[in-house]
Scaffold this motif. Structure first.
Motif, mmCIF file in Angstrom:
data_model
loop_
_atom_site.group_PDB
_atom_site.id
_atom_site.type_symbol
_atom_site.label_atom_id
_atom_site.label_comp_id
_atom_site.label_asym_id
_atom_site.label_seq_id
_atom_site.Cartn_x
_atom_site.Cartn_y
_atom_site.Cartn_z
ATOM 1 N N ARG A 186 -3.394 43.945 54.116
ATOM 2 C CA ARG A 186 -4.204 44.062 55.305
ATOM 3 C C ARG A 186 -5.019 42.246 55.259
ATOM 4 O O ARG A 186 -5.490 42.151 54.290
ATOM 5 N N VAL A 187 -5.386 41.370 56.827
ATOM 6 C CA VAL A 187 -5.796 40.213 56.104
ATOM 7 C C VAL A 187 -6.929 40.391 57.395
ATOM 8 O O VAL A 187 -7.152 41.411 57.910
ATOM 9 N N GLY A 188 -7.345 39.128 56.866
ATOM 10 C CA GLY A 188 -9.444 38.734 58.345
ATOM 11 C C GLY A 188 -8.445 39.200 59.604
ATOM 12 O O GLY A 188 -7.539 39.542 60.286
ATOM 13 N N ALA A 189 -9.663 39.336 60.375
ATOM 14 C CA ALA A 189 -9.655 39.618 61.092
ATOM 15 C C ALA A 189 -8.642 38.553 62.737
ATOM 16 O O ALA A 189 -8.006 38.995 63.644
ATOM 17 N N PRO A 190 -9.527 37.231 62.574
ATOM 18 C CA PRO A 190 -8.215 36.365 63.056
ATOM 19 C C PRO A 190 -7.313 36.495 63.156
ATOM 20 O O PRO A 190 -6.035 36.324 63.121
ATOM 21 N N VAL A 191 -7.013 36.215 61.753
ATOM 22 C CA VAL A 191 -5.470 36.294 61.534
ATOM 23 C C VAL A 191 -4.487 38.236 61.808
ATOM 24 O O VAL A 191 -3.670 37.509 62.647
#
Length: 123
Positions: free
Chosen positions: A74-79
């Motif tokens: 799970r990554v940040g929203a922009p990525v």
């Protein structure tokens, strides 16, 4: 350095790109038949590859996502937003009717008033 994976489980990818809050919710959606890859219902362990279209059916709308990048964590929203292209149809316009208000001090509605309100609401 580790190489990028050739494929990722569809439930893990949906969780990683923030379509579902938890991986178990993504797995449950796959199990219920709400997730399709290129038009075919899939199980949670089905591998997803770049270029495929993942369709997620939700109450009230359907999301159509084209896989651009594979993510296992799970990554940040922009990525996460850069990992797919959204081909979803626009949501239907929502009609919001004003909620009727009773005058202050008018008291509780009578049985006749309640029936009229139900009739106006279409119940």
């Amino acid at each position: 350095m580790t190489a990028a994976p050739a494929s990722v489980r569809v439930d893990a990818w949906l969780w990683a790109v923030r379509v579902f809050k938890t991986r178990s919710a993504a797995t449950a959606a796959c199990r219920a038949g709400h997730v399709k890859i290129d038009g075919t219902s899939v199980k949670a362990a089905q591998p997803v590859r770049p270029g495929q279209r993942v369709t997620v059916r939700r109450p009230g709308h359907e999301q159509v996502l084209e896989v651009v990048q594979l993510l296992t964590k799970r990554v940040g929203a922009p990525v996460a937003a850069a990992a797919y292209v959204d081909h979803s149809p626009p949501p239907p316009p929502a009609l919001h009717a004003a909620v009727p208000r009773r005058d202050r001090g008018a008291g509780r509605p009578t049985k006749k008033d309640r029936r009229e309100m139900d009739r106006l609401r279409g119940l």
